[in-house]
Design an enzyme around this catalytic site. Structure first.
Site: not given
Lengths: 256, 704
Positions: B590-591
């Site tokens: 996840c960014t």
């Protein structure tokens, strides 16, 4: 920043502004200097206005090119301008091509008149800026046809000696803005430095116990008065003691 | 006046004819704005004549044309007239089409207006209110699509059947009147004005002796003049010529001839001119002369009339004024944006070279949180060319963080980000030149299936990317994975394009410029002459010299690194770019970052680019560091760092600089197989990506 300094000597409250404008108008009427008060219908809000005409001995478009190529504008806008000129030419040809059967049969009653297209009209408005607590100068220049000039064209109508001096002046902070009351595009002398250059003037006046009309003094600051409208302000300046009111009196008008 | 000389030359001729200076129309800029408003909100398709109002002034300095001025207040026919000016009533015919403008019967319009003047003369209405003698017609067509305004003024003047003979030549008042008489005249005029509750009296009657001057309104003729052998009339005269009266006198003389023609022998005319220069008022330059009025025909038919204004070429025809520059909202937005930026230059940074910024073509790879914020900051700087590349569609979670998108953009599977971003930029500022490319950036470590179709697509994408990078000046790397930045880094490096890179962690970011390799031609020369400090890799502890530059002992390892020796995003890596999302837990893939981070980093990336552009050496500028003092900044805007590393937890930024790593997988000569020809190098890279997609040649080759 200017906004933080509310209450300093260099401020001009809105009531003070209106008061000063009234005095200025009175004297303008005496001197027939052409200032008038334009109010927005049915309200107290308004502005000082003056229109000045000048003959200019220049070909606007050619001088413009010089200015453009020197430094002041990006190449993209030069291009734009040329397109603009071109389309104006083409279009004016349109107007010319409208053939008319109206004859010029005036039996020699009509005197020869000069080509009047090189006359420029300069319109100056002085408004009050609540954010800066100072007067603000709005202006535009236009031809007799009512076409507003671009800022580059306005500069090209200023004498080259003045132009260089003014363009290097830190006070000369011109931007484009819709007129707050008319909604039409005007140039505006940005008020961000007004307080800064008014402070010493007002301080000096106060030290010498001289009366000061804020609006008048502001108009008389050199870089302002070297705008094209210039000389008229000097007239005011020379005689401003007649109309000025002591700053102390004006201060009473201020909100606590 | 030059045009007056003919009058003086022929002055000996007895039957000299009186000539009048016609009005020149003068429009204030506000008039056209107001006409536009009226047309849009009020008149719409109504072509019926409208009552408007103009004014003229008798205090102009010599040299200005005799004008009839219309302001934006012209449409308020009952409004006040400016002080010391005379009003003129006008009729506006605003046509709906250019054709109607062309074909309208100008002769008939003039005759209609003249007839009204004639009726007012006959009925005596003009005696009571002589200002109705000064009328005008304005025929207009407003092309509100192009902001072209066609117009034609007419100042109707009734004509005598023959010329008006001058009995006594026009003279300046001070040559005829004594100072005492002039003072008395001025006083009498002011008194009359006060009595009439106005500041300007268009026409008046006058009697004078050696010491006194008496004035009266026109309507008082019968009581005022006892002897009509010689009468004196005054006209408020807007003309400044020394031999000619202005237009308003014409219809007055017709009125005099109609009312009292048979009784009058000669008429003395005072052209009242009243100017104030430098605060001192004078009327002594007024003109005075005597004429003999010709007889009007006995019938009561309206005399012939003239009055359509000539165009600037001196021909009978309409005028056109193009106001697109000051009325077209798009043009206004452009000039406002430009001027506002110049304001910054005039106020704060006189040497700021805005053209360099405005003309920079920016390629934004990624149109997500970073891309949106970078684009907005670029627009703030007036950058006109902004191109987006992104392959994603807008999803529901995007708009709150990505300021170019809205909820609506997410519906139906979501619009393409690149395309939606372009649309939004155009809405924000129509002057922008923006394009979007909905395409993927080929990445090492992300194998595509080896079908010929996908390979061909990848190949096309690479070619497209190469083309885009060639066409732009600055490449922004704003993607969400490390590996997608690799190919653009290689291509931009080989094309010597400035690369601005921004990457986000959860609460940390890096914004950096990539080192800009020296142009291939001058590489050997400058490298040889270079005496800058050691080029040891910034990241590795080994002291492997980089490139061919001689190793010189330096006082500070990381100071004064020139732009061409600066590292790229991949120089500090110990592994080659691979699939960073594979073999990770969900939260690792996840960014997610703190929401403010993208705005900070995006803005810093643009601001750093602007500072670099202001440096005389651009991307080759020596990197500034946190230790640099601000007393001698390298640009008018300040420092030009290599990197900005930000730590939001500490609200702190540092400015490290690091050298290029000579075995870097992205920017070392190895990664481009040592080829200096950019085209060849890129082609090799391209083909190796496509052909050796998952064989990890770079991971093996770069670091060994």
């Amino acid at each position: 920043m200017t906004q933080v300094s509310t209450g300093s000597e260099a401020d001009c409250m809105e009531e003070t502004f209106h008061h000063c404008c009234q005095l200025l108008l009175q004297q303008s009427e005496q001197l027939r200097d052409g200032w008038s008060w334009e109010s927005v219908q049915g309200s107290q809000v308004g502005y000082l206005k003056k229109t000045v005409l000048r003959s200019v001995d220049i070909n606007l478009s050619s001088v413009w090119d010089q200015v453009g190529s020197s430094s002041d504008s990006g190449s993209h806008s030069v291009c734009h301008q040329q397109q603009q000129e071109k389309s104006a030419l083409v279009a004016s040809y349109d107007a010319d091509s409208i053939k008319e059967d109206i004859t010029d049969d005036d039996g020699g009653f009509c005197a020869v008149s000069k080509d009047s297209r090189k006359v420029l009209q300069y319109e100056y408005h002085i408004l009050y800026s609540c954010s800066y607590s100072t007067p603000v100068l709005y202006f535009r220049a236009f031809t007799l046809e009512g076409r507003s000039l671009s800022l580059e064209e306005v500069w090209s109508s200023v004498h080259p000696n003045f132009r260089i001096r003014l363009q290097n002046s830190p006070l000369n902070t011109i931007t484009q803005q819709e007129h707050p009351l008319l909604g039409q595009p005007f140039f505006m002398l940005h008020p961000c430095k007004t307080e800064e250059f008014m402070r010493p003037v007002l301080q000096l006046a106060q030290d010498q116990n001289r009366p000061v009309n804020y609006v008048l003094t502001w108009l008389s600051v050199p870089s302002l008065t070297q705008q094209p409208q210039a000389k008229l302000m000097l007239q005011f300046f020379a005689s401003h003691s007649q109309v000025a009111v002591p700053m102390r009196k004006l201060k009473k008008c201020r909100a606590p | 006046m030059a045009s007056d000389t003919s009058g003086a030359a022929t002055s000996s001729v007895a039957d000299l004819k009186l000539q009048f200076a016609p009005f020149s129309s003068a429009l204030e800029a506000g008039f056209w704005h107001q006409l536009t408003q009226k047309k849009l909100n009020d008149y719409r398709l109504d072509e019926s004549p409208k009552c408007i109002k103009g004014y003229y002034y008798n205090g102009d300095p010599v040299g200005l044309p005799t004008r009839l001025t219309l302001e934006f207040s012209a449409f308020d026919a009952d409004g006040p007239t400016p002080a010391h000016c005379c009003p003129a009533i006008g009729t506006l015919y605003n046509t709906n089409t250019l054709d109607a403008f062309k074909t309208s019967d100008k002769k008939a319009l003039l005759e209609k207006e003249s007839k009204e003047i004639w009726d007012d003369i006959q009925s005596g209405a003009a005696l009571k209110d002589p200002s109705i003698l000064s009328r005008f017609i304005l025929l207009t067509f407003a092309d509100l699509k192009k902001y072209h305004f066609y117009y034609w003024f007419c100042f109707p003047a009734l004509c005598f059947p023959e010329a008006i003979k001058i009995i006594q030549q026009p003279s300046v008042l001070e040559q005829v009147f004594s100072a005492k008489q002039i003072a008395a005249l001025q006083e009498a005029y002011d008194d009359l004005a006060i009595k009439r509750e106005t500041s300007a009296v268009p026409y008046f009657l006058m009697k004078y002796t050696d010491d006194t001057v008496q004035l009266a309104p026109l309507g008082d003729w019968d009581t005022f003049f006892t002897d009509t052998k010689k009468v004196t009339v005054g006209v408020y005269d807007p003309c400044t010529l020394s031999q000619h009266p202005g237009w308003p006198l014409r219809n007055l003389l017709i009125l005099l001839a109609y009312q009292w023609g048979s009784k009058l022998d000669t008429v003395e005319v005072l052209c009242f001119r009243d100017r104030t220069l430098q605060g001192s008022r004078s009327i002594q330059h007024s003109l005075i002369f005597q004429v003999k009025l010709p007889e009007l025909p006995n019938n009561s038919a309206c005399p012939k009339s003239v009055g359509w204004e000539k165009n600037p070429k001196g021909a009978m025809g309409p005028r056109m004024v193009n106001l697109s520059e000051c009325m077209d909202p798009k043009r206004l937005a452009e000039s406002s944006v430009d001027l506002n930026l110049k304001l910054m230059r005039w106020r704060l940074v006189p040497s700021l070279d805005l053209d360099k910024v405005v003309s920079t073509k920016c390629l934004l790879l990624g149109a997500g949180t970073l891309g949106c914020n970078v684009a907005r900051t670029l627009m703030g700087w007036g950058v006109r060319h902004i191109t987006f590349v992104d392959n994603a569609n807008i999803s529901y979670s995007n708009p709150v963080r990505q300021p170019l998108y809205e909820f609506e953009d997410c519906l139906g599977g979501g619009k393409s980000k690149a395309m939606a971003a372009v649309d939004r930029l155009n809405k924000i500022f129509p002057g922008v030149i923006s394009k979007g490319y909905n395409m993927s950036i080929p990445m090492p470590g992300h194998p595509v299936s080896f079908s010929p179709a996908t390979q061909a697509q990848a190949q096309r994408d690479v070619e497209q990317l190469e083309k885009l990078i060639s066409e732009h000046d600055v490449v922004f790397l704003l993607m969400d994975t490390r590996e997608s930045r690799w190919l653009p880094t290689v291509i931009a490096g080989s094309k010597r394009k400035l690369v601005m890179n921004a990457a986000l962690g959860f609460d940390t970011f890096v914004v950096m410029r990539h080192g800009l390799k020296q142009p291939p031609v001058s590489q050997n020369v400058s490298a040889g002459a270079d005496s800058s400090p050691s080029c040891s890799s910034a990241s590795s502890s080994s002291s492997t010299p980089a490139g061919s530059a001689p190793s010189v002992p330096a006082s500070s390892l990381f100071s004064n690194i020139p732009g061409h020796k600066l590292g790229c995003y991949f120089c500090n890596d110990v592994v080659a770019p691979g699939d960073s999302t594979r073999d990770r837990t969900l939260d690792q893939q996840c960014t997610v970052s703190r929401p403010g981070l993208a705005m900070i980093a995006g803005a810093l990336a643009v601001e750093m680019m602007v500072s670099i552009l202001q440096h005389s050496e651009g991307g080759y500028a020596v990197a500034s560091s946190s230790d640099d003092r601000m007393n001698e900044p390298p640009t008018s805007l300040g420092l030009v760092p290599h990197q900005i590393r930000g730590f939001l937890a500490r609200f702190d930024n540092v400015l490290p600089a690091s050298l290029a790593f000579d075995k870097c997988t992205a920017c070392s000569p190895t990664s481009t197989n040592g080829r200096s020809e950019p085209q060849v190098a890129v082609w090799l890279v391209v083909s190796s990506i496509v052909n050796c997609w998952s064989t990890n040649v770079y991971e093996q080759g770069g670091g060994k």
